[in-house]
Design a protein around this motif. Structure first.
Motif, mmCIF file in Angstrom:
data_model
loop_
_atom_site.group_PDB
_atom_site.id
_atom_site.type_symbol
_atom_site.label_atom_id
_atom_site.label_comp_id
_atom_site.label_asym_id
_atom_site.label_seq_id
_atom_site.Cartn_x
_atom_site.Cartn_y
_atom_site.Cartn_z
ATOM 1 N N ALA A 1 -49.396 7.740 40.286
ATOM 2 C CA ALA A 1 -48.918 8.168 38.862
ATOM 3 C C ALA A 1 -48.274 9.156 38.942
ATOM 4 N N ALA A 2 -48.715 10.474 39.417
ATOM 5 C CA ALA A 2 -48.113 11.717 39.640
ATOM 6 C C ALA A 2 -46.696 11.718 40.286
ATOM 7 N N TRP A 3 -46.483 10.498 41.182
ATOM 8 C CA TRP A 3 -45.355 10.322 41.839
ATOM 9 C C TRP A 3 -44.359 9.709 40.972
ATOM 10 N N LEU A 4 -44.658 8.912 40.117
ATOM 11 C CA LEU A 4 -43.904 8.129 39.178
ATOM 12 C C LEU A 4 -43.567 9.474 38.105
ATOM 13 N N GLN A 5 -44.421 10.203 37.740
ATOM 14 C CA GLN A 5 -44.146 11.172 36.812
ATOM 15 C C GLN A 5 -43.326 12.348 37.393
ATOM 16 N N HIS A 6 -43.316 12.201 38.602
ATOM 17 C CA HIS A 6 -42.462 13.410 39.547
ATOM 18 C C HIS A 6 -40.917 12.812 39.291
ATOM 19 N N PRO B 1 -40.453 12.767 34.449
ATOM 20 C CA PRO B 1 -41.634 13.585 33.693
ATOM 21 C C PRO B 1 -41.762 13.091 32.482
ATOM 22 N N ALA B 2 -40.800 12.407 31.915
ATOM 23 C CA ALA B 2 -41.172 11.774 30.603
ATOM 24 C C ALA B 2 -42.062 10.717 30.351
ATOM 25 N N LEU B 3 -42.431 10.031 31.554
ATOM 26 C CA LEU B 3 -43.279 8.809 31.757
ATOM 27 C C LEU B 3 -44.709 9.113 31.041
ATOM 28 N N GLU B 4 -45.301 8.576 30.305
ATOM 29 C CA GLU B 4 -46.551 8.682 29.655
ATOM 30 C C GLU B 4 -47.618 8.539 30.620
ATOM 31 N N ASP B 5 -48.787 9.358 30.440
ATOM 32 C CA ASP B 5 -49.866 9.159 31.606
ATOM 33 C C ASP B 5 -50.457 7.716 31.276
ATOM 34 N N LYS B 6 -50.570 7.077 30.393
ATOM 35 C CA LYS B 6 -51.127 5.786 30.408
ATOM 36 C C LYS B 6 -50.483 4.810 31.234
ATOM 37 N N ILE B 7 -49.217 4.779 30.916
ATOM 38 C CA ILE B 7 -48.242 3.940 31.649
ATOM 39 C C ILE B 7 -48.021 4.255 33.183
#
Length: 217
Positions: free
Chosen positions: A154-159, A162-168
């Motif tokens: 999840a952290a990699w995808l948000q890296h 950065p706008a990707l929601e935590d739940k997704i």
């Protein structure tokens, strides 16, 4: 609710003493290295404590000072295998985020190369991993690492976005972890060519799954 190891199971499988000095740590490493070599040589046949001791150049009594039984040795090997994945995934977060889909695909390929090596070099441990997954008393051991791996995906995808929601991000992390692991276990039970083909399929599925959420050209 996650289930914790019951006290009886935990006591039966935990190492008898934790190595606090360098010398003790080296003895434990010798025991685990010997067990790993034997599991690789013997395939599905579980090595005996005596065989592990002999390969490590130790007496059986010395092995029993640290582990109550061979199951505890194999379980510690499985823990070490599971604990190697978070570091491999975290490497992808430490590099500059990709700016387009091709760069992201290359990052995924690097991750697959690193994680596939962990599976292929430790294929003989997979029956232990599957036994942990199928045992309600032991499953919490794998849950602990699964949660770390999902959080890192999840952290990699948000890296990357950065706008990707935590739940997704968390939901995608679950699918990435579960699909990748199960498919690789299936591949390991076949031949190397089948393993490689299944891995290519998993990579394709990953890219199709997450790309729409990453805002990459």
């Amino acid at each position: 609710m996650k289930r914790s190891l019951d006290r009886k199971t935990r006591i039966a499988l935990e190492p008898r003493k934790q190595p606090r000095q360098q010398r003790s740590s080296k003895v434990v490493d010798r025991i685990l290295d010997a067990a790993l070599i034997l599991t690789r040589e013997q395939g599905t046949k579980t090595p005996t404590t005596l065989a592990i001791a002999q390969r490590a150049g130790l007496s059986v009594g010395s092995v029993y000072q640290y582990f109550p039984n061979k199951e505890a040795i194999l379980l510690d090997l499985a823990r070490r295998w599971l604990s190697s994945f978070p570091e491999v995934i975290a490497k992808r977060i430490k590099v500059a985020p990709p700016t387009n889909r091709e760069e992201f695909r290359q990052e995924v390929r690097k991750l697959f190369i690193d994680t596939s090596r962990l599976y292929l070099e430790n294929a003989s441990l997979m029956p232990v991993i599957e036994a942990i997954s199928g045992n309600a008393d032991l499953r919490p051991i794998q849950n602990e690492y699964d949660d770390q791996i999902i959080a890192l995906y999840a952290a990699w995808l948000q890296h990357v976005n950065p706008a990707l929601e935590d739940k997704i991000a968390g939901r995608l992390g679950v699918v990435m972890m579960e699909v990748g692991h199960v498919c690789r276990l299936v591949g390991l039970k076949k031949d190397r060519r089948t393993f490689d083909l299944i891995e290519d399929d998993v990579e394709t599925m990953w890219l199709a799954l997450v790309s729409p959420y990453l805002d990459l050209d």
